[in-house]
Design an enzyme around this catalytic site. Structure first.
Site: not given
Ligand code: PLP
Length: 393
Positions: A351, A117, A214, A191, A188
């Site tokens: 993104c 992302h 999320k 997800q 990260d």
């Molecule tokens: C949504 C997402 C982000 C960013 O998250 P925010 O809540 O917009 O800060 C970063 N990495 C991944 C894999 C995402 O799906």
């Protein structure tokens, strides 16, 4: 099959006269009643600023906030709640790390995967690092054997699950290699936190970031796990609440977690994360995962069976999102027509422009799943796609 949609008031509505089929969960997930109530109860009866107050409400608020920290800490298997700080979200968490590590990153390299992302790319560039991607095979699996680690590699920053493909990265393999080279690893988990079991000790990462929104909690709040080994890194943000001593000549900082939480945090947001964790744990994480796996595999199989549909990515383990395109139909048009049937998907680059470039496409249609989705939702999506195809034939 479990059906949890009844816990989510927003899902009861109709969109253009059709039952809402919400398949945009990788962008954000809906909120159950219990989370909405936890936030409104907090504002109605308990709200105050935290930590510094001597009064009744401030103590209750501080307690609730620290309870939420403990829940988040337990969820990810941290050694101590002090390794968990609340941030504004995954983006906020990653930027915070980038700022703190900037002195070592500037002029050096950060290794990422090919499916990142933008929020796990741009912060490193802002910190003056060169971002290099681990090569991928044609199924978009990271070729960890071909990882190019040099003297200039100062951090490995990898997504656990791709927000576009739903592919699960072999993060354990990567942390093992990183350990051999004594390079810190950031994961990260935006997800994965809502879909997979996570144990930071088992993963062996130094930082882990995720967002509240999320995982059925509020927007504007997230978590950053910082291993105790990084207890004394320079805080990215300075201000109230994080200092030991301040003079005009200089300041000293408290230890974590307060060190990394300057200013008034999103207290209600943190409490919503605690409530979302309670919600999921009350249902049972294993039960959720089993259900999600069934719905997800059903969706992927159905899409793969379709003649004029290309499905992207194919890892050993997949979850959450599936990206596809219909032959000769623009992803945006597909999304618009599905919307008119009450089916919410996302279209575009999600993104992840570098990934789109590797796939040789500009965008995809992405369906992404949460614990309240059912096979019936998948059937509606597949019917919807067939109708889109018919309109174009
Ligand atoms: C949504 C997402 C982000 C960013 O998250 P925010 O809540 O917009 O800060 C970063 N990495 C991944 C894999 C995402 O799906």
């Amino acid at each position: 099959m479990i059906n949890l949609a009844k816990d989510f008031p927003i899902l009861a509505q109709k969109v253009y006269g059709n039952r809402l089929v919400y398949l945009d969960n990788a962008a954000t997930a809906q909120k159950p009643n219990s989370v909405i109530e936890a936030m409104s109860d907090f504002y109605r009866t308990e709200y105050s600023n935290i930590h510094r107050g001597v009064h009744y409400l401030s103590e209750i608020s501080s307690e609730k906030y620290e309870e939420a920290r403990k829940k988040a800490s337990d969820l990810i298997g941290a050694r101590d709640p002090r390794e968990v700080t609340f941030t504004s979200g995954t983006t906020g968490s990653i930027n915070q790390v980038a700022r703190s590590l900037e002195p070592s990153l500037r002029g050096n390299e950060v290794l990422v995967t090919g499916v990142e992302h933008h929020s796990n790319i741009v912060p490193w560039q802002l910190a003056g690092a060169k971002v290099k991607a681990i090569p991928m095979d044609e199924d978009c699996n990271s070729l960890t054997g071909s990882m190019e680690i040099t003297d200039r590699t100062k951090l490995i920053a990898i997504t656990h699950v791709s927000n576009v493909l739903g592919s699960v990265n072999e993060i354990r393999e990567i942390t093992e290699i990183a350990k051999d080279h004594d390079i810190p690893v950031l994961v990260d988990a935006a997800q994965s936190i809502q879909h997979l079991p996570i144990d930071v000790k088992d993963i062996g990462c130094d930082f882990l970031a995720f967002s509240g929104h999320k995982m059925y909690a509020s927007t504007g709040v997230g978590v950053l796990y910082t291993s105790y080994r990084f207890n004394d890194i320079t805080p990215a943000i300075g201000g109230g609440g994080m200092i030991d001593k301040v003079t005009f000549e200089g300041s000293t900082y408290l230890p974590p977690p307060l060190r990394f939480e300057a200013g008034t945090p999103d207290i209600a947001g943190a409490i919503s994360i605690g409530a979302a964790i309670d919600y999921m744990q009350n249902i049972g994480m294993d039960k959720i995962r089993k259900h999600e796996h069934e719905v997800y595999s059903y969706a992927r199989d159905k899409l793969l069976e379709m003649d004029n549909v290309t499905v992207y990515g194919n890892a050993i383990q997949m979850c959450g999102a599936v990206s596809f395109n219909l032959e000769n139909i623009h992803h945006y048009d597909t999304g618009l027509i599905l919307d008119k049937m009450g089916i919410a998907v996302r279209t575009g680059h999600h993104c992840a422009q570098p990934l789109m470039r590797s796939l040789g496409i500009e965008g995809t249609v992405r369906a992404s799943f949460a614990l309240y989705n059912t096979k019936e939702d998948v059937d509606m999506l597949i019917e919807g796609i067939k109708k889109v195809e018919m309109m174009y034939s």
